[in-house]
Write a protein that holds these residues in place. Structure first.
Motif: not given
Length: 254
Positions: A56-84
């Protein structure tokens, strides 16, 4: 070497790290369940997930998108950083100095910042009609630009510099060891971002809620950071992305 290091990983911080990865992928799956599969809603509550997935084009919609991208970053990037992460854990054990949890916090700080920026970009693209509600490009120009841009970035000096640090984490950590765990985490997050930001934004091509596409991207980014495999993958992947982008652009106007 990587497998042997992972096999020796013990302790609560590793349990927490793997729990974060697992929960992030599970929540992304739940958010990506299409309308015809809402039978799953009996398990986690339909109203909550429907609201969570609605842009939705409001602050609540932006917050939901932030949550989605935060989850995606954790799910996708943490595995790539396992060697480090494994390398840092070895250094902490051998030197008796450093805090693994502080390293992870610093790392995630960078990716939370990326999540906020990506959420703002998706909100703007949605308002302009360039992407649909599932975050998939509706514009041939946007699709081609993302693909060709990501492909060209594969050949850049910045990409190579960041990959060299991710592929040799022990040299990277020893160079900045005295700065402390949190700042090392920030540095690691920045070089990881330098490696992967363009590939992450390809979510707008395949759909940011397309878990198969994002899962494939995760595998590519993991392999790219492995020294014995990644050096054979980076440039061919770049050529492939450029060709895909040009094909998509030409196909849209034929």
């Amino acid at each position: 070497m990587l497998l042997s290091r992972i096999k020796t990983m013990t302790g609560m911080h590793w349990l927490v790290l793997f729990a974060v990865i697992s929960v992030s992928w599970f929540m992304l799956f739940a958010m990506a369940v299409p309308a015809e599969m809402r039978v799953y809603s009996k398990l986690y509550g339909a109203d909550f997930w429907v609201a969570l997935c609605t842009v939705t084009p409001d602050a609540a919609g932006l917050a939901r998108l932030f949550l989605m991208w935060a989850l995606m970053s954790a799910a996708m990037m943490a595995p790539t950083a396992l060697p480090a992460f494994g390398t840092y854990d070895d250094l902490v054990r051998s030197t008796g100095r450093g805090r693994f949890s502080h390293l992870v916090i610093g790392y995630l700080t960078i990716w939370l910042g990326f999540a906020a920026l990506a959420a703002c970009i998706q909100m703007m693209l949605t308002r302009w009609g360039a992407v649909d509600l599932l975050g998939q490009s509706q514009s041939p120009i946007l699709t081609a630009s993302l693909l060709v841009g990501a492909g060209l970035y594969q050949f850049s000096a910045l990409k190579e510099a960041c990959l060299s640090k991710c592929r040799r984490p022990i040299s990277f950590f020893m160079q900045h060891w005295e700065e402390g765990a949190w700042r090392n985490g920030l540095r690691l997050g920045l070089v990881c971002l330098g490696c992967c930001w363009a590939l992450m934004l390809l979510g707008f091509v395949g759909g940011v809620m397309n878990l198969a596409f994002m899962g494939l991207a995760t595998v590519m980014m993991i392999l790219e950071k492995l020294p014995d495999i990644g050096r054979w993958l980076t440039r061919p992947l770049g050529f492939g992305l450029i060709a895909w982008g040009l094909f998509a652009l030409v196909g849209a106007f034929i």
